[in-house]
Design an enzyme around this catalytic site. Structure first.
Site, PDB file in Angstrom:
ATOM      1  N   HIS A 135       0.838  -1.122   0.065  1.00 43.12           N
ATOM      2  CA  HIS A 135      -0.167  -0.081   0.023  1.00 43.12           C
ATOM      3  C   HIS A 135       1.069   1.250   0.029  1.00 43.12           C
ATOM      4  CE1 HIS A 135      -2.758   2.887   1.798  1.00 43.12           C
ATOM      5  NE2 HIS A 135      -3.902   2.050   1.610  1.00 43.12           N
ATOM      6  N   ASP A 214       3.288  -3.871   8.224  1.00 41.51           N
ATOM      7  CA  ASP A 214       2.048  -2.976   8.188  1.00 41.51           C
ATOM      8  C   ASP A 214       0.902  -4.049   8.397  1.00 41.51           C
ATOM      9  OD1 ASP A 214      -0.136  -2.082   7.155  1.00 41.51           O
ATOM     10  OD2 ASP A 214       0.522  -1.410   5.411  1.00 41.51           O
ATOM     11  N   GLN A 217      -4.383  -4.444   7.589  1.00 46.11           N
ATOM     12  CA  GLN A 217      -5.363  -5.699   6.998  1.00 46.11           C
ATOM     13  C   GLN A 217      -5.218  -6.907   7.687  1.00 46.11           C
ATOM     14  OE1 GLN A 217      -7.681  -4.883   5.131  1.00 46.11           O
ATOM     15  NE2 GLN A 217      -6.988  -2.753   4.280  1.00 46.11           N
ATOM     16  N   LYS A 240     -10.347   0.311  11.198  1.00 41.25           N
ATOM     17  CA  LYS A 240     -10.415  -0.866  10.075  1.00 41.25           C
ATOM     18  C   LYS A 240     -10.915  -2.293  11.225  1.00 41.25           C
ATOM     19  CE  LYS A 240      -7.168   0.340   6.947  1.00 41.25           C
ATOM     20  NZ  LYS A 240      -7.767   0.615   5.485  1.00 41.25           N
ATOM     21  N   CYS A 380      -4.956   2.217  -3.335  1.00 42.11           N
ATOM     22  CA  CYS A 380      -3.867   3.008  -2.803  1.00 42.11           C
ATOM     23  C   CYS A 380      -2.502   1.955  -3.081  1.00 42.11           C
ATOM     24  CB  CYS A 380      -3.923   3.264  -1.379  1.00 42.11           C
ATOM     25  SG  CYS A 380      -4.905   4.216  -0.946  1.00 42.11           S
TER      26      CYS A 380
HETATM   27  N1  PMP Z   1      -1.714  -0.484   4.806  1.00 43.87           N
HETATM   28  C1  PMP Z   1      -2.869  -1.218   3.900  1.00 43.87           C
HETATM   29  C2  PMP Z   1      -2.649  -2.470   3.549  1.00 43.87           C
HETATM   30  C3  PMP Z   1      -3.887  -0.791   3.855  1.00 43.87           C
HETATM   31  O1  PMP Z   1      -4.874  -1.285   3.549  1.00 43.87           O
HETATM   32  C4  PMP Z   1      -4.370   0.414   4.590  1.00 43.87           C
HETATM   33  C5  PMP Z   1      -5.557   1.396   4.253  1.00 43.87           C
HETATM   34  N2  PMP Z   1      -6.312   1.129   3.178  1.00 43.87           N
HETATM   35  C6  PMP Z   1      -3.241   1.356   5.312  1.00 43.87           C
HETATM   36  C7  PMP Z   1      -2.105   0.896   5.349  1.00 43.87           C
HETATM   37  C8  PMP Z   1      -3.286   2.525   5.601  1.00 43.87           C
HETATM   38  O2  PMP Z   1      -4.533   2.747   6.645  1.00 43.87           O
HETATM   39  P1  PMP Z   1      -4.944   4.214   7.250  1.00 43.87           P
HETATM   40  O3  PMP Z   1      -5.503   4.917   5.972  1.00 43.87           O
HETATM   41  O4  PMP Z   1      -5.847   3.856   8.187  1.00 43.87           O
HETATM   42  O5  PMP Z   1      -3.660   4.908   7.494  1.00 43.87           O
END
Ligand code: PMP
Length: 422
Positions: A135, A214, A217, A240, A380
């Site tokens: 991401h 990270d 998820q 999430k 993203c």
């Molecule tokens: N890493 C991953 C794998 C994600 O799916 C996301 C959220 N889409 C993020 C990081 C970022 O999370 P946040 O927007 O809550 O900072």
């Protein structure tokens, strides 16, 4: 324990999504005249009543600034905020609560590691490894760090079936590797990366490298134990995992965080401030400058209590059932291409796909007309899409309150979209 670090001593109890749905007030909504099927959980999850009530209760009865007040409310609010930290510590089995830092979200947590630990420990010529499936939030902080300090950023490739290429990792564990940053679960491929196995390879071949996971998820969806993962840092977001927005977590080994300069400076994170000099507070306050997201932390604590009561193993097992069913159904549809491993095993409840001749935005729009919320775009993860030769994709993602019937509705909706587009 399986290679991906998910192991149970006893099989999890089955959860009853129909009963759980009653905990989520929003799920009774109708969208465009249809019951809401919320399949956009990888973007953000809905909130159970207990979390909403914890926020209301805290703001109604317990709210105050924390840490510096000597009055009763401040002491109570401080205790509530710090007990949320204890809840997070236990939830991820962190060895030390001082390594649990509240941030705004996973993105801020990852930026914190890059800006604080990274700038102090990564230098010219050092190597930073990320994967091709990251991401943007676990890619751009490292790319900027590499540019700032003159380090080299290298990408661990993925296999044709959408898994991390472990041979590719091994080939890259040469030279001065200082950092390996990777996602636990891909928000596009759905794959669960075998972090313990990866950590063992990194420790063996690049002992100086630190491992940043990270967990955006994974922490909401499966049992995560930072000690079993053997990572140095883990980042995730409250929103999430049924918690409020505006609160996230960075877990880090205290000995690493202690040696890192502060990320943000200001109130709340100092030892002593003089006109020309300052000393910094101990962990975790050192990395929580300014008035933190107090109520949001309390709400996250309530979300963790809720998830804990249901059991993360049961939530994971339920999502595996949903994803196995969704993969089977989607594979049966002509023109539908599922992105990522085709085997449900070791896949989380995230399914990105394309439908021939239908733009994902059109598909999402048509499904929305039927009350089905999915996401369309690059999620993203543009370099990943580019690497796979893909344009934007559609993505359905599940959580504890989703049902097999909702998967059926998704599939029927795709079929109707196909009929519409001829
Ligand atoms: N890493 C991953 C794998 C994600 O799916 C996301 C959220 N889409 C993020 C990081 C970022 O999370 P946040 O927007 O809550 O900072």
């Amino acid at each position: 324990m399986r290679a991906n670090g998910i192991g149970y001593s006893t099989p999890p109890a089955r959860l009853d999504p129909a009963a759980l749905r009653a905990d989520f007030p929003i799920l009774v909504r109708e969208i465009n005249g249809h019951p809401l099927a919320y399949l956009d959980n990888a973007a953000s999850a809905q909130k159970p009543r207990c979390v909403i009530e914890a926020l209301t209760r805290f703001y109604s009865h317990g709210y105050s600034s924390i840490h510096r007040g000597v009055h009763t409310l401040s002491e109570e609010a401080t205790a509530a905020y710090e007990s949320a930290r204890d809840a997070v510590t236990a939830f991820i089995n962190a060895p030390d609560r001082r390594g649990v830092i509240f941030t705004r979200n996973a993105t801020e947590a990852l930026n914190l590691v890059a800006a604080a630990w990274g700038r102090a420990n990564v230098g010219p010529g050092d190597r930073i490894l990320v994967t091709e499936m990251e991401h943007h939030s676990n890619l751009l902080p490292w790319r900027r760090l590499a540019q700032e300090v003159g380090a080299e950023l290298d990408y661990i490739p993925i296999t044709d079936d959408g898994r991390l290429d472990l041979d590719g990792l091994v080939r890259r564990l040469t030279g001065p590797v200082k950092l390996v940053a990777l996602t636990h679960v891909s928000n596009v491929l759905g794959v669960v990366n075998p972090i313990p196995e990866i950590a063992a390879l990194v420790r063996e071949r690049a002992a100086a490298a630190r491992i940043v996971v990270d967990g955006a998820q994974s922490v909401p969806h499966l049992p995560v134990d930072v000690q079993a993962l053997d990572c140095d840092f883990l980042a995730f977001s409250g929103h999430k995992m049924c918690g409020p927005t505006g609160i996230g977590v960075l877990y880090g080994l205290p000995e690493l965080l202690k040696e890192a300069p502060p990320f943000l400076v200001g109130g709340g994170m100092i030892g002593r401030v003089e006109r020309a000099e300052a000393t910094w507070a101990d962990l975790p306050a050192r990395f929580e400058a300014g008035t933190p997201a107090i109520a949001e932390a309390v709400g996250l604590g309530a979300a963790i209590a809720y998830l804990g009561e249901i059991g993360m193993a049961a939530i994971w097992a339920h999502e595996q059932e949903l994803v196995a069913y969704a993969l089977e159904q989607l594979r049966g549809l002509p023109g539908v291409r599922v992105i990522g491993p085709t085997e449900p095993r070791d896949r989380a409840g995230v399914v990105a796909f394309t439908v021939a001749a239908i733009h994902p935005h059109d598909l999402a729009f048509i499904l929305d007309q039927e009350g089905i919320a999915i996401r369309a775009g690059f999620h993203c993860a543009q370099p990943l899409h580019e690497g796979l030769g893909l344009g934007p994709t559609a993505r359905a993602s599940f959580y504890l309150y989703n049902t097999l019937t909702e998967v059926d509705r998704l599939v029927a909706g795709i079929e109707r979209a196909q009929a519409l587009f001829g």
